[in-house]
Scaffold this active site. Structure first.
Site, PDB file in Angstrom:
ATOM      1  N   ASN A 263      56.011 -15.881  11.754  1.00  0.00           N
ATOM      2  CA  ASN A 263      56.471 -15.653  13.126  1.00  0.00           C
ATOM      3  C   ASN A 263      57.996 -15.570  13.140  1.00  0.00           C
ATOM      4  OD1 ASN A 263      56.258 -18.463  12.512  1.00  0.00           O
ATOM      5  ND2 ASN A 263      56.240 -19.030  14.671  1.00  0.00           N
TER       6      ASN A 263
ATOM      7  N   GLU B 258      50.798 -12.853  12.234  1.00  0.00           N
ATOM      8  CA  GLU B 258      49.733 -11.890  11.933  1.00  0.00           C
ATOM      9  C   GLU B 258      50.201 -10.463  12.190  1.00  0.00           C
ATOM     10  OE1 GLU B 258      49.659 -14.579  13.838  1.00  0.00           O
ATOM     11  OE2 GLU B 258      47.640 -15.388  14.075  1.00  0.00           O
TER      12      GLU B 258
ATOM     13  N   CYS C 156      47.199 -10.816  18.802  1.00  0.00           N
ATOM     14  CA  CYS C 156      47.002 -10.516  17.371  1.00  0.00           C
ATOM     15  C   CYS C 156      45.565 -10.078  17.101  1.00  0.00           C
ATOM     16  CB  CYS C 156      47.376 -11.723  16.523  1.00  0.00           C
ATOM     17  SG  CYS C 156      49.160 -12.022  16.522  1.00  0.00           S
TER      18      CYS C 156
ATOM     19  N   CYS D 105      54.389 -12.712  16.375  1.00  0.00           N
ATOM     20  CA  CYS D 105      53.518 -13.614  15.622  1.00  0.00           C
ATOM     21  C   CYS D 105      53.453 -13.207  14.146  1.00  0.00           C
ATOM     22  CB  CYS D 105      52.099 -13.572  16.186  1.00  0.00           C
ATOM     23  SG  CYS D 105      51.910 -14.274  17.829  1.00  0.00           S
TER      24      CYS D 105
ATOM     25  N   CYS E 282      46.157 -15.624  18.147  1.00  0.00           N
ATOM     26  CA  CYS E 282      46.238 -15.413  19.596  1.00  0.00           C
ATOM     27  C   CYS E 282      45.538 -14.097  19.970  1.00  0.00           C
ATOM     28  CB  CYS E 282      47.694 -15.414  20.057  1.00  0.00           C
ATOM     29  SG  CYS E 282      48.571 -13.886  19.717  1.00  0.00           S
TER      30      CYS E 282
ATOM     31  N   GLU F 183      60.886 -15.627  15.891  1.00  0.00           N
ATOM     32  CA  GLU F 183      61.207 -15.871  17.302  1.00  0.00           C
ATOM     33  C   GLU F 183      62.599 -15.336  17.629  1.00  0.00           C
ATOM     34  OE1 GLU F 183      60.454 -20.047  17.967  1.00  0.00           O
ATOM     35  OE2 GLU F 183      58.280 -19.749  17.745  1.00  0.00           O
TER      36      GLU F 183
HETATM   37  N1  THU Z   1      52.125 -17.680  16.786  1.00  0.00           N
HETATM   38  C1  THU Z   1      51.773 -16.910  15.722  1.00  0.00           C
HETATM   39  O1  THU Z   1      52.592 -16.600  14.847  1.00  0.00           O
HETATM   40  N2  THU Z   1      50.481 -16.507  15.646  1.00  0.00           N
HETATM   41  C2  THU Z   1      49.519 -16.754  16.575  1.00  0.00           C
HETATM   42  O2  THU Z   1      48.401 -16.252  16.473  1.00  0.00           O
HETATM   43  C3  THU Z   1      49.832 -17.616  17.710  1.00  0.00           C
HETATM   44  C4  THU Z   1      51.225 -18.104  17.820  1.00  0.00           C
HETATM   45  C5  THU Z   1      53.534 -18.101  16.915  1.00  0.00           C
HETATM   46  C6  THU Z   1      54.251 -17.477  18.067  1.00  0.00           C
HETATM   47  C7  THU Z   1      55.368 -18.470  18.303  1.00  0.00           C
HETATM   48  O3  THU Z   1      56.437 -18.147  17.440  1.00  0.00           O
HETATM   49  C8  THU Z   1      54.773 -19.792  17.863  1.00  0.00           C
HETATM   50  O4  THU Z   1      53.616 -19.487  17.105  1.00  0.00           O
HETATM   51  C9  THU Z   1      54.378 -20.710  19.009  1.00  0.00           C
HETATM   52  O5  THU Z   1      53.590 -20.050  19.932  1.00  0.00           O
END
Ligand code: THU
Length: 127
Positions: free
Chosen positions: A42, A55, A94, A53, A91, A44
């Protein structure tokens, strides 16, 4: 491909997570049908909604490299510094991106074992 090897690749990618706002580090490893592994973490951003994310990072890397056929994805996530013991379920965004390229029985490797896409996304948006 051993699912444990794929999960180890996801864990290594998780080390690169840029998660200074949520503190939640995620790694993903996507196996292509020709045996390559594309990893993602991920990423940010100070403008929160611009983050991506793990994925989707992995899938977009693969697709932008000309890959369209995928055999499995491994995902791990937990607060940065913690062991990713609990399953990190992808999520909805994704899952829909996976559904663009993968069928209902696409294997999703989590810390508790192998799942399939349709477990988490029983129906998908189509045009
Ligand atoms: N996140 C992912 O990388 N993958 C997911 O399927 C759900 C959430 C990340 C997004 C964000 O950077 C952190 O997790 C918290 O939500």
């Amino acid at each position: 491909m051993d699912e444990k090897v794929l999960m180890l690749a996801a864990m290594a990618a998780r080390e690169h997570a840029h998660c200074k706002y949520s503190g939640f580090a995620v790694g993903a490893a996507l196996l292509t049908d020709d045996g390559q592994i594309y990893t993602g973490c991920n990423v940010e951003n100070a403008s929160y909604s611009l983050g991506c994310c793990a994925e989707r990072t992995a899938i977009f890397k693969a697709v932008s490299d000309g890959k369209r056929e995928f055999s499995a994805i491994a995902i791990c996530g937990a607060p940065k510094g913690d062991e990713p013991d609990a399953p990190c379920i992808p999520c909805g965004a994704c899952l829909q991106v996976m559904a663009e390229f993968c069928g209902d029985d696409f294997p999703i490797v989590l810390s508790d074992g192998v799942h399939v896409l349709k477990e988490f996304l029983p129906v998908r948006f189509t045009l």
